[in-house]
Design an enzyme around this catalytic site. Structure first.
Site, PDB file in Angstrom:
ATOM      1  N   GLU A   1     -10.269  18.720   9.195  1.00 17.78           N
ATOM      2  CA  GLU A   1     -10.917  19.944   8.724  1.00 17.78           C
ATOM      3  C   GLU A   1     -11.991  20.355   9.729  1.00 17.78           C
ATOM      4  OE1 GLU A   1     -12.170  18.900   4.779  1.00 17.78           O
ATOM      5  OE2 GLU A   1     -10.113  18.536   4.113  1.00 17.78           O
TER       6      GLU A   1
ATOM      7  N   HIS B   1     -13.421  14.635   6.537  1.00 16.51           N
ATOM      8  CA  HIS B   1     -11.992  14.672   6.840  1.00 16.51           C
ATOM      9  C   HIS B   1     -11.812  15.211   8.253  1.00 16.51           C
ATOM     10  CE1 HIS B   1     -11.260  15.056   2.244  1.00 16.51           C
ATOM     11  NE2 HIS B   1     -11.266  13.787   2.630  1.00 16.51           N
TER      12      HIS B   1
ATOM     13  N   HIS C   1     -16.337  21.351   3.885  1.00 16.31           N
ATOM     14  CA  HIS C   1     -14.931  20.960   3.998  1.00 16.31           C
ATOM     15  C   HIS C   1     -14.100  22.136   4.474  1.00 16.31           C
ATOM     16  CE1 HIS C   1     -14.507  16.945   1.908  1.00 16.31           C
ATOM     17  NE2 HIS C   1     -15.767  17.255   1.638  1.00 16.31           N
TER      18      HIS C   1
ATOM     19  N   GLU D   1     -15.694  24.897   0.680  1.00 13.82           N
ATOM     20  CA  GLU D   1     -14.388  24.898   1.324  1.00 13.82           C
ATOM     21  C   GLU D   1     -14.206  26.169   2.157  1.00 13.82           C
ATOM     22  OE1 GLU D   1     -12.045  22.587   1.081  1.00 13.82           O
ATOM     23  OE2 GLU D   1     -12.532  21.378  -0.681  1.00 13.82           O
TER      24      GLU D   1
END
Length: 1094
Positions: A800, A797, A894, A979
């Site tokens: 990010e 992504h 991420h 994350e």
């Protein structure tokens, strides 16, 4: 409805000599024909029961106690009774047992009440006292019964209540409970439409009245019922057609003026709720504005938060409410109880890993070329540092590249890829920020013809006074003329000691080989100068009370005082030939035409306030969140307000202490090249700009959100940049990978391959890192080949960017010279894809690739043409599975925009079963708990990591993500998404601080240290002496493990902090996941919901 039959003997666990028990037993024996014959005795018994319940608290408990059939007896008596007095007594008994209405509902009490209501309505005239008691009880029962609205409609009770209201408009005593029941009826959308057709909306407007001290409770309930009715768009149109909007405004104004002591705020709120629901439709908004509603509410809004909810909803901001994005849509359905959670994987056969590569080995054999380390005998001296080159010639346009040549990076190697000039840094020549259409290509060709070389040198005066175009419509270079300075040459700060992996000249060479859709010809200053993490702490910004309210009022003033608004477009990419619009110098200048930049339009609304509109992802019509833009022409000491008005997520960490990032060129020139957190009066709220149903994924009524912040510039003639998070471009990655070679020693095995070419024509690098064998002996080569594999990936992504900074920390640790790094290389073979979505990163996308798709939803069946990076990465893993060398750990890095800390998502059958309540045997739930080991280790050694935020639930909505596919199809038990927060931490040593690149790189290094501990715990005993050394080092003073990365001291014990993130809102993919605390043996009832953004 069939008669309720009591087929069990009256059983109770209370003492047999209890008087209430004996009376209930007597009443039970009278049920049926005996009660009809002896009504007086039944009346006497029920009277005694009612008296005992009202006077003795223990009597009520005995009736409702577990194992007692007292409620069934009373309901049976109520059903068979045909005498009003007896019915009234039974209803009174149930009413006095009101604390346990859930039991009453579960025994079928709602249906019996509706049956009595319809029967009593047929009597002429109906008993007022019975109707009063029935509606009072129904008002209490309704909120406890999810099928209440459906039962009322099917039984005919709706019409009974409506008729009763019409006949008793002046009877406040009976009208109040009827309105209370009507309020519950209207909560069902089908009922609301039906009631509207029967004239109930108009009826409600007859009941609500101007200010009066009488019957205020009745008016409050009437407004609540009307508000529920007006949620239906059909009913809202009826209110508009009936000219009720001016009437509501007049009523509100009347109550506001007369309620000086604010004793009736709920009535005023009820009026505003009605107005808000009406303005949910276009006709309602038009009628509201025509009735001068904005001015009325604005003038009466002092000290009243409800006024701005009409067109600018003010949501309560709670820090634990930003994970579950709720969709508000009017759906007429009666199947409330039949709704199922489609997000949870409920098929155990699908849930269990299949360990099936899915492709024949003959197709996968081509990927053997990427695993030379598994077959090399090291008998011939070969240069294994195979660098991917910008000038690499691909044999296949999208296929995996097989034999990348070795060599050193040079400027000549990039000339084959791109001959366009690169303006260093920024904005002396502009290129269109559009798709490469023929028109934009012609524009670019005209610009390209004007520049054959990058300008050299860049003048300091150019930074201060540079124009974007020499005049008229010419958007080319200003030439060498220095209009604003003394001709001093720009001093590029020497950051070599601070940034050993950054080289401005090398970065420019890398930019030349980067292909973008708009064909960028500029380099942003921050990417050219580099970023040195500040040494000072950056705490979460404390939210000023009332800031959101103040900002919304300022937005409303635009509609009330339109003459004060400039509404001047100062930057517009829809004018590709010259997006920067010249003016007299009273406006800021904007630019985003550089790698990873994103700004579509800038509008000056007031002298020092600007609305900014972001681009959507290419080939998509949404995903507006990432921004990276340049601002110049500012005045020192002046406070500017910036509003990014087309954000999509329903909540953001900008509401909870996060600030935007700013980079000052003047600061960089002064030797402080760094991104710093900046901005005051920051808030994030829903605005009045509606999203189209196409952009909202088919959902209607969705709005955009505004991120607003204010800032003051400190330097004259500065050029500043704002970004959503620390930018990390594709060209930066290529520069860092080239510089990593400088860290290579003869003991390090480093190979850089070209995995594939992207849709945009950029290469996707694949790294292999391990330790060279100690010698050419068979034993050492065998040990080398049989090392477990670790597979890492990042940046699927584009928005990010923190994932790339974590990956940078991992790579620098792996290439470091510390004993820890050496032991790690000797323990594992690392396969790393550091950027899975180069095209999205280059073009300033937030989530998608050039195909307009989220690549992390394509892992189940990737298309080799549309999703080449995912297709070939999965093929690598499938090849490893075929040769029985599946990775020990797979981790996809991420970033998370709405949670704090760093945490992991993994995969567990057992924890998914607990979440979804699937029926399963103990054999189905047999599972190795090793998937929890790595997160647990990280929680012990990484200050930013939170085990309490981790989740191991597999959801259907995530079944096409890398984590789940690698777990299910490749059979990797330790398959994770890691994350990292965009905001900061709320636990540990970084509690209360915003996260920076130093902490993110540290997290990447700590991940490597955790892999060493995992090696020891999984029984891999090779090089045990190095593991002992690692154990001695961790927990002591900080040790330098690479030139730029530090492993911080462990100053806290392991902890598990329960954090509730279960209340809200988004994600663009905000599906709930489960949060677990200590271990899988805990009670599954304690699982809390999470949401991740990947």
């Amino acid at each position: 409805m069939s008669r309720l039959k009591i087929t069990i003997l009256f059983v109770t666990r209370v003492p047999s000599n209890s008087r209430i028990v004996m009376l209930l037993g007597q009443l039970e024996r009278m049920n049926g024909e005996a009660m009809v014959r002896d009504v007086e005795t039944a009346r006497q018994v029920t009277t005694k029961i009612l008296h005992l319940i009202q006077t003795q608290e223990k009597s009520g408990k005995e009736v409702m106690s577990k194992g007692s059939s007292g409620m069934e007896v009373i309901l049976a008596s109520l059903e068979v009774s045909s005498q009003t007095t007896l019915e009234f007594l039974c209803i009174s008994i149930v009413t006095d047992l009101g604390r346990r209405m859930g039991v009453f509902v579960s025994k079928g009490g709602t249906g019996i009440l509706f049956q009595i209501l319809t029967s009593a309505s047929k009597e002429l005239p109906p008993s007022e006292e019975l109707m009063l008691q029935l509606h009072s009880l129904l008002a209490k029962v309704g909120p406890k019964d999810r099928k209440f609205g459906v039962k009322a409609r099917l039984s005919g009770a709706l019409n009974v209540t409506i008729s009763l209201i019409k006949q008793n408009l002046q009877n406040a005593k009976l009208l109040l409970p009827c309105l209370q029941v009507l309020r519950v009826y209207s909560a069902n959308s089908v009922n609301a439409i039906s009631l509207g057709k029967n004239g109930v909306v108009e009826l409600m407007f007859k009941i609500i009245a101007p200010y009066s001290k009488k019957n205020t409770s009745l008016l409050k309930v009437a407004l609540d019922a009307l508000g529920a009715l007006l949620k239906s768009k059909t009913n809202a149109r009826r209110a508009v057609d009936g000219s009720h909007v001016p009437a509501l405004l007049a009523l509100y104004l009347d109550w506001h003026r007369n309620d000086a002591r604010h004793r009736h705020m709920l009535i005023r709120k009820g009026l505003l709720v009605c107005l808000r629901n009406i303005t949910n439709i276009k006709l309602g908004r038009k009628a509201f504005i025509e009735a001068d509603g904005m001015r009325i509410l604005y003038n009466t809004s002092t000290g009243n938060n409800f006024c701005v909810c009409v067109l600018y909803p003010v949501d309560d901001v709670v820090d634990d409410s930003d994970d579950n994005e709720e969709t508000e849509a009017e759906t007429d359905t009666d199947n409330e109880e039949d709704e199922k959670n489609d997000d949870i994987e409920t098929d155990l056969n699908k849930l269990h890993p299949t360990k099936s590569p899915g492709r024949p080995f003959e197709e996968l054999r081509v990927y053997e070329r990427f695993f030379l380390e598994l077959s090399e005998d090291f008998q011939v001296t070969v240069n294994y540092n195979i660098l991917f080159l910008q000038g690499y010639n691909f044999e296949g346009s999208k296929g995996a590249s097989s034999t990348p040549s070795s060599g050193s990076l040079s400027s000549s190697s990039s000339s084959a890829r791109s001959t366009r000039p690169i303006i260093v840094p920024t904005a002396q020549a502009l290129s269109p920020k559009h798709m490469a259409t023929p028109a934009s290509q012609e524009i670019w060709n005209s610009i390209k013809g004007q520049h054959t070389q990058p300008p050299s040198p860049l003048l300091l005066g150019d930074i201060a006074t540079r124009r974007v175009g020499g005049g008229g419509s010419d958007c080319g270079s200003e030439g060498a003329e220095d209009e604003g300075g003394e001709g001093a040459v720009l001093e590029v700060p020497d950051t070599a000691l601070l940034l050993p992996l950054h080289d401005p000249d090398l970065y420019v060479e890398m930019v030349k080989g980067t292909r973008s859709v708009p064909q960028y010809a500029e380099v942003a200053y921050p990417d050219y100068f580099g970023h040195v993490a500040p040494t000072f702490k950056e705490p979460h910004l404390e939210r000023v009370y009332g800031v959101q309210r103040s900002k919304i009022f300022q937005d409303i003033e635009r509609l009330i005082h339109p003459n004060d608004i400039l509404d001047k477009v100062v930057y517009d990419l829809d004018i590709p030939s010259c997006p920067v619009i010249e003016d007299s110098g009273e406006s800021l200048k904007f630019n985003s035409q550089f790698e990873s930049g994103n700004l579509r339009k800038a509008i000056q609304v007031r002298k020092y306030e600007y609305d900014l509109v972001l681009n959507s992802d290419i080939n998509s019509n949404h995903y507006h969140q990432w921004f990276y833009l340049e601002v110049s022409g500012m005045r020192v000491g002046t406070t500017y307000r910036f509003n990014i008005i087309n954000c999509e997520k329903s909540n953001s960490q900008f509401n909870y202490g996060m600030q935007v990032l700013m980079y000052s060129v003047q600061e960089a020139i002064s030797g402080r090249p760094r991104w710093v957190r900046t901005g005051t009066d920051i808030c994030y709220y829903k605005n009045h700009f509606a999203r189209s149903s196409i952009a909202a994924g088919g959902q209607k009524g969705k709005s955009y959100f505004t991120l607003t912040f204010s800032t003051t510039f400190s330097h004259k003639d500065d050029v500043c940049y704002f970004a959503y998070h620390y930018p990390y471009t594709y060209s930066t990655l290529k520069m860092h990978l080239a510089k990593l070679e400088a860290l290579r020693t003869p003991h390090i095995y480093l190979r850089q391959d070209v995995l594939c070419e992207t849709l945009g024509g950029n290469i996707c690098p694949l790294l292999t890192i391990t330790a060279m064998p100690e010698s050419n002996s068979n034993d050492h080569i065998c040990q080398f080949r049989n090392r477990p594999l670790i597979f890492l990936s990042a940046r699927v992504h584009p928005g990010e960017t923190n994932a790339s900074w974590v990956m940078k920390g991992t790579l620098e640790f792996l290439m470091g010279t510390s004993p820890l790094a050496a032991s790690l290389r000797e323990a594992y073979i690392f396969k790393i894809v550091p950027m899975l979505n180069p095209d999205g990163v280059i073009n300033g996308n937030h989530r998608c690739s050039l195909s307009g798709e989220d690549l992390n939803r394509q892992w189940q069946n990737p298309n080799p043409e549309l999703h080449p990076t995912i297709y070939h990465t999965k093929s690598l893993l499938q090849y490893l599975a075929h040769i029985q060398r599946a990775p020990l750990v797979f981790c996809d890095y991420h970033g998370h925009s709405r949670k704090k800390n760093v945490f992991m998502y993994g995969c567990s059958v057992k924890e998914t079963v607990w979440q979804s309540n699937i029926s399963a045997t103990s054999s189905d739930l047999h599972e190795d708990l090793g998937y929890r080991t790595l997160p647990k280790i990280l929680s012990q050694i990484a200050p930013a990591f939170s085990m309490a935020s981790c989740s191991f639930v597999v959801e259907r909505s995530k079944e096409a993500t890398a984590r789940v596919v690698v777990w299910r199809e490749i059979g990797v038990q330790r398959s994770y998404t890691m994350e990292s927060t965009l905001c900061g931490c709320d636990q540990g040593k970084y509690k209360g601080l915003q996260i920076g690149t130093r902490e993110l790189e540290e997290m990447g290094a700590q991940f490597c240290v955790a892999l060493l501990r995992l090696k020891r715990l999984t029984g891999l005993r090779n090089h045990q002496h190095l593991l002992d050394l690692e154990s001695d080092i961790i927990g002591t003073q900080s040790k330098v493990v690479s030139p730029t990365t530090y492993v911080m001291e462990e100053d806290e014990p392991s902890f598990l902090e329960a954090i509730d993130y279960s209340a809200e809102s988004d994600n663009e993919d905000a599906e709930p996941e489960n949060e677990h605390g200590n271990n899988v043996h805990e009670n599954p009832d304690h699982l809390d919901q999470l949401s991740d953004s990947y």
